[in-house]
Design a protein around this motif. Structure first.
Motif, PDB file in Angstrom:
ATOM      1  N   ILE A 190       0.841  -1.209   0.000  1.00  0.00           N
ATOM      2  CA  ILE A 190       0.000   0.000   0.000  1.00  0.00           C
ATOM      3  C   ILE A 190       0.873   1.255   0.000  1.00  0.00           C
ATOM      4  O   ILE A 190       0.601   2.208  -0.738  1.00  0.00           O
ATOM      5  N   GLN A 191       1.928   1.252   0.800  1.00  0.00           N
ATOM      6  CA  GLN A 191       2.846   2.398   0.834  1.00  0.00           C
ATOM      7  C   GLN A 191       3.492   2.606  -0.534  1.00  0.00           C
ATOM      8  O   GLN A 191       3.629   3.742  -1.004  1.00  0.00           O
ATOM      9  N   LEU A 192       3.892   1.510  -1.186  1.00  0.00           N
ATOM     10  CA  LEU A 192       4.486   1.608  -2.522  1.00  0.00           C
ATOM     11  C   LEU A 192       3.468   2.175  -3.512  1.00  0.00           C
ATOM     12  O   LEU A 192       3.797   3.063  -4.307  1.00  0.00           O
ATOM     13  N   LYS A 193       2.244   1.684  -3.475  1.00  0.00           N
ATOM     14  CA  LYS A 193       1.207   2.171  -4.403  1.00  0.00           C
ATOM     15  C   LYS A 193       0.962   3.661  -4.189  1.00  0.00           C
ATOM     16  O   LYS A 193       0.814   4.408  -5.167  1.00  0.00           O
ATOM     17  N   GLU A 194       0.920   4.094  -2.952  1.00  0.00           N
ATOM     18  CA  GLU A 194       0.716   5.518  -2.668  1.00  0.00           C
ATOM     19  C   GLU A 194       1.876   6.356  -3.208  1.00  0.00           C
ATOM     20  O   GLU A 194       1.669   7.437  -3.748  1.00  0.00           O
ATOM     21  N   ALA A 195       3.098   5.854  -3.087  1.00  0.00           N
ATOM     22  CA  ALA A 195       4.270   6.583  -3.574  1.00  0.00           C
ATOM     23  C   ALA A 195       4.279   6.657  -5.100  1.00  0.00           C
ATOM     24  O   ALA A 195       4.631   7.691  -5.675  1.00  0.00           O
ATOM     25  N   LEU A 196       3.906   5.568  -5.758  1.00  0.00           N
ATOM     26  CA  LEU A 196       3.926   5.524  -7.216  1.00  0.00           C
ATOM     27  C   LEU A 196       2.770   6.298  -7.838  1.00  0.00           C
ATOM     28  O   LEU A 196       2.871   6.737  -8.980  1.00  0.00           O
ATOM     29  N   GLY A 197       1.689   6.405  -7.122  1.00  0.00           N
ATOM     30  CA  GLY A 197       0.525   7.115  -7.643  1.00  0.00           C
ATOM     31  C   GLY A 197      -0.349   6.230  -8.497  1.00  0.00           C
ATOM     32  O   GLY A 197      -0.041   5.063  -8.761  1.00  0.00           O
TER      33      GLY A 197
END
Length: 155
Positions: A143-150
């Protein structure tokens, strides 16, 4: 056996590529990776090209072999409409390092964001195989990765 399997896979892909989205691994932009592709051997009808693999480090970050990155191929694939994503894990993935602590997860996310930005990639493939981490930690990291990638980049 391995060559027979690859040829069978390519035959199936050639027959069904027009009816389905097809993903192909490109393995060959560094000796520490899967090392099978020496040329552009991605099927012309592939929808996605998965670059394998970036390596995980002790601090959770990932590194890519800049010297052997196939920039010319990536540009060509993207200009023909293919999505190009980077894969983490595989044979060199050490997920225990990534999931060891929140600072390691932060390093993981930050380094993947940098790689996707630097090389103008379309997303990240997570080849998570062996780990002894609680699933909640893994899902929070994703989830943190998805938020960072947009929302424009794929996972």
């Amino acid at each position: 056996m391995k060559l027979t399997s690859i040829l069978l896979l390519l035959s199936v892909l050639a027959l069904s590529a027009s009816a389905h989205e097809v993903s192909m691994f490109y393995c060959g932009f560094g000796e520490n990776f899967c090392g099978q592709s020496a040329i552009d051997d991605v099927h012309q009808d592939s929808s996605f090209v998965i670059l394998a693999f970036v390596n995980t480090n002790y601090d959770g970050s990932v590194t890519i072999d800049d010297a052997n990155f196939p920039t010319e191929h990536v540009n060509q694939w993207q200009s023909s409409g293919k999505k190009v994503i980077i894969s983490v894990g595989g044979q060199n993935g050490n997920w225990e390092n990534v999931f060891a602590s929140q600072p390691n997860i932060d390093n993981f996310v930050d380094s993947l964001y940098e790689i996707t930005s630097q090389y103008n990639l379309d997303g990240v493939d997570l080849d998570i195989e062996n780990y002894a981490t609680p699933p909640i930690t893994v899902s929070k990291a994703i989830i943190q990765l998805k938020e960072a990638l947009g929302s424009k980049l794929l996972i």
